[in-house]
Design a protein around this motif. Sequence first.
Motif, PDB file in Angstrom:
ATOM      1  N   ASP A  46       0.818  -1.211   0.000  1.00  0.00           N
ATOM      2  CA  ASP A  46       0.000   0.000   0.000  1.00  0.00           C
ATOM      3  C   ASP A  46       0.854   1.264   0.000  1.00  0.00           C
ATOM      4  OD1 ASP A  46      -2.418  -1.416   0.066  1.00  0.00           O
ATOM      5  OD2 ASP A  46      -2.327  -1.589   2.253  1.00  0.00           O
ATOM      6  N   ALA A  47       0.592   2.126  -0.981  1.00  0.00           N
ATOM      7  CA  ALA A  47       1.291   3.413  -1.085  1.00  0.00           C
ATOM      8  C   ALA A  47       0.301   4.450  -1.596  1.00  0.00           C
ATOM      9  CB  ALA A  47       2.499   3.298  -2.016  1.00  0.00           C
ATOM     10  N   TRP A  48       0.467   5.688  -1.138  1.00  0.00           N
ATOM     11  CA  TRP A  48      -0.422   6.783  -1.497  1.00  0.00           C
ATOM     12  C   TRP A  48       0.404   7.992  -1.902  1.00  0.00           C
ATOM     13  CZ3 TRP A  48      -0.698   3.656   2.669  1.00  0.00           C
ATOM     14  CH2 TRP A  48      -1.841   2.880   2.818  1.00  0.00           C
ATOM     15  N   ALA A  49      -0.140   8.796  -2.798  1.00  0.00           N
ATOM     16  CA  ALA A  49       0.577   9.993  -3.249  1.00  0.00           C
ATOM     17  C   ALA A  49      -0.309  11.229  -3.136  1.00  0.00           C
ATOM     18  CB  ALA A  49       1.039   9.829  -4.694  1.00  0.00           C
ATOM     19  N   ASP A  50       0.313  12.314  -2.754  1.00  0.00           N
ATOM     20  CA  ASP A  50      -0.289  13.634  -2.810  1.00  0.00           C
ATOM     21  C   ASP A  50       0.507  14.429  -3.829  1.00  0.00           C
ATOM     22  OD1 ASP A  50      -2.415  13.885  -0.729  1.00  0.00           O
ATOM     23  OD2 ASP A  50      -0.774  13.228   0.565  1.00  0.00           O
ATOM     24  N   VAL A  51      -0.164  14.878  -4.887  1.00  0.00           N
ATOM     25  CA  VAL A  51       0.494  15.707  -5.889  1.00  0.00           C
ATOM     26  C   VAL A  51       0.616  17.105  -5.301  1.00  0.00           C
ATOM     27  CG1 VAL A  51       0.348  16.684  -8.208  1.00  0.00           C
ATOM     28  CG2 VAL A  51      -0.427  14.332  -7.793  1.00  0.00           C
ATOM     29  N   LEU A  52       1.843  17.546  -5.068  1.00  0.00           N
ATOM     30  CA  LEU A  52       2.081  18.883  -4.536  1.00  0.00           C
ATOM     31  C   LEU A  52       2.168  19.899  -5.654  1.00  0.00           C
ATOM     32  CD1 LEU A  52       4.751  18.053  -1.828  1.00  0.00           C
ATOM     33  CD2 LEU A  52       2.265  18.160  -1.585  1.00  0.00           C
ATOM     34  N   TYR A  53       2.790  19.462  -6.773  1.00  0.00           N
ATOM     35  CA  TYR A  53       2.908  20.361  -7.912  1.00  0.00           C
ATOM     36  C   TYR A  53       3.100  19.539  -9.174  1.00  0.00           C
ATOM     37  CZ  TYR A  53       4.481  23.999 -11.057  1.00  0.00           C
ATOM     38  OH  TYR A  53       4.590  24.848 -12.119  1.00  0.00           O
ATOM     39  N   ARG A  54       2.360  19.918 -10.204  1.00  0.00           N
ATOM     40  CA  ARG A  54       2.538  19.312 -11.522  1.00  0.00           C
ATOM     41  C   ARG A  54       2.536  20.439 -12.540  1.00  0.00           C
ATOM     42  NH1 ARG A  54      -0.133  13.991 -14.097  1.00  0.00           N
ATOM     43  NH2 ARG A  54       0.906  14.158 -16.101  1.00  0.00           N
ATOM     44  N   GLY A  55       3.737  20.821 -12.952  1.00  0.00           N
ATOM     45  CA  GLY A  55       3.882  21.886 -13.940  1.00  0.00           C
ATOM     46  C   GLY A  55       4.126  21.308 -15.315  1.00  0.00           C
ATOM     47  N   VAL A  93       8.028  19.899 -14.471  1.00  0.00           N
ATOM     48  CA  VAL A  93       8.482  19.317 -13.208  1.00  0.00           C
ATOM     49  C   VAL A  93       7.300  18.826 -12.383  1.00  0.00           C
ATOM     50  CG1 VAL A  93       8.487  21.473 -11.881  1.00  0.00           C
ATOM     51  CG2 VAL A  93      10.103  19.669 -11.292  1.00  0.00           C
ATOM     52  N   ARG A  94       7.569  17.789 -11.572  1.00  0.00           N
ATOM     53  CA  ARG A  94       6.543  17.245 -10.684  1.00  0.00           C
ATOM     54  C   ARG A  94       7.103  17.108  -9.280  1.00  0.00           C
ATOM     55  NH1 ARG A  94       2.920  12.749 -13.096  1.00  0.00           N
ATOM     56  NH2 ARG A  94       2.039  13.074 -11.057  1.00  0.00           N
ATOM     57  N   SER A 117      12.356   3.600 -14.372  1.00  0.00           N
ATOM     58  CA  SER A 117      13.347   4.646 -14.639  1.00  0.00           C
ATOM     59  C   SER A 117      12.620   5.902 -15.094  1.00  0.00           C
ATOM     60  CB  SER A 117      14.357   4.200 -15.706  1.00  0.00           C
ATOM     61  OG  SER A 117      13.714   3.989 -16.946  1.00  0.00           O
ATOM     62  N   HIS A 118      13.288   7.030 -14.951  1.00  0.00           N
ATOM     63  CA  HIS A 118      12.765   8.333 -15.362  1.00  0.00           C
ATOM     64  C   HIS A 118      13.669   8.886 -16.456  1.00  0.00           C
ATOM     65  CE1 HIS A 118      10.016   8.669 -11.880  1.00  0.00           C
ATOM     66  NE2 HIS A 118      10.931   7.913 -11.302  1.00  0.00           N
ATOM     67  N   GLY A 119      13.076   9.355 -17.519  1.00  0.00           N
ATOM     68  CA  GLY A 119      13.834   9.865 -18.654  1.00  0.00           C
ATOM     69  C   GLY A 119      14.789  10.987 -18.297  1.00  0.00           C
ATOM     70  N   LEU A 120      14.412  11.805 -17.308  1.00  0.00           N
ATOM     71  CA  LEU A 120      15.266  12.925 -16.909  1.00  0.00           C
ATOM     72  C   LEU A 120      15.756  12.787 -15.463  1.00  0.00           C
ATOM     73  CD1 LEU A 120      13.250  15.806 -18.617  1.00  0.00           C
ATOM     74  CD2 LEU A 120      15.377  14.743 -19.402  1.00  0.00           C
ATOM     75  N   GLY A 121      15.656  11.585 -14.897  1.00  0.00           N
ATOM     76  CA  GLY A 121      16.117  11.343 -13.533  1.00  0.00           C
ATOM     77  C   GLY A 121      15.058  11.646 -12.489  1.00  0.00           C
ATOM     78  N   GLN A 122      15.382  11.345 -11.240  1.00  0.00           N
ATOM     79  CA  GLN A 122      14.472  11.560 -10.117  1.00  0.00           C
ATOM     80  C   GLN A 122      15.285  11.834  -8.865  1.00  0.00           C
ATOM     81  OE1 GLN A 122      12.307   8.141  -8.455  1.00  0.00           O
ATOM     82  NE2 GLN A 122      10.473   9.402  -8.373  1.00  0.00           N
ATOM     83  N   VAL A 158       7.935   8.007   4.259  1.00  0.00           N
ATOM     84  CA  VAL A 158       7.407   9.112   3.458  1.00  0.00           C
ATOM     85  C   VAL A 158       8.588   9.763   2.749  1.00  0.00           C
ATOM     86  CG1 VAL A 158       6.179  11.322   3.484  1.00  0.00           C
ATOM     87  CG2 VAL A 158       5.554   9.523   5.132  1.00  0.00           C
ATOM     88  N   HIS A 159       8.423  10.004   1.444  1.00  0.00           N
ATOM     89  CA  HIS A 159       9.440  10.765   0.728  1.00  0.00           C
ATOM     90  C   HIS A 159       8.789  11.776  -0.199  1.00  0.00           C
ATOM     91  CE1 HIS A 159       8.894   8.681  -3.094  1.00  0.00           C
ATOM     92  NE2 HIS A 159       9.478   7.580  -2.711  1.00  0.00           N
ATOM     93  N   LEU A 160       9.536  12.838  -0.450  1.00  0.00           N
ATOM     94  CA  LEU A 160       9.170  13.825  -1.453  1.00  0.00           C
ATOM     95  C   LEU A 160       9.878  13.395  -2.730  1.00  0.00           C
ATOM     96  CD1 LEU A 160       7.969  16.555  -2.346  1.00  0.00           C
ATOM     97  CD2 LEU A 160      10.090  17.615  -1.544  1.00  0.00           C
ATOM     98  N   ALA A 161       9.120  13.166  -3.785  1.00  0.00           N
ATOM     99  CA  ALA A 161       9.681  12.746  -5.069  1.00  0.00           C
ATOM    100  C   ALA A 161       9.619  13.915  -6.042  1.00  0.00           C
ATOM    101  CB  ALA A 161       8.898  11.557  -5.623  1.00  0.00           C
TER     102      ALA A 161
END
Length: 131
Positions: free
Chosen positions: A20-29, A32-33, A49-54, A100-103
């Motif tokens: 179980d994992a949950w996400a709160d979108v803080l910003y989606r421009g 950048v996310r 993987s992420h095309g521009l890193g994480q 908890v992490h900020l991604a």
Amino acid sequence: MEILKRPPTTKLSAACFTGDAWADVLYRGDHVRANMVRFAPGARTAWHSHGLGQTLLIVEGVALIQSRKGGIIEAHPGDVVHTPPGEEHWHGAAPDRFMVHLALWEGDDVSWREHVSDTEYRGPRSSTRSW
């Protein structure tokens, strides 16, 4: 300046997460996310993987993070972990702790792979703590 309206917390898909994992979108421009992601004990992403890193900022609990080329790293609150563009990796909570992490990442180019097996998840790990 504006205060942005945030969407509700979302439970993350079993197609990309074990446990179980949950996400709160803080910003989606446009480019950048920023998501605050909460993992139950033992929960983790699939390989991806992420095309521009994480970049991850560990906020609470104990995080386990691994790239295909390395061992499992145990990270703690305040630790910042960066995975470069295209590097396959996974991240999640230790078996006995919430995490908890900020991604932070650029773009929407995420390539999801297979789930992390229990054997991979339970592999040897090193800690960011020196004590």
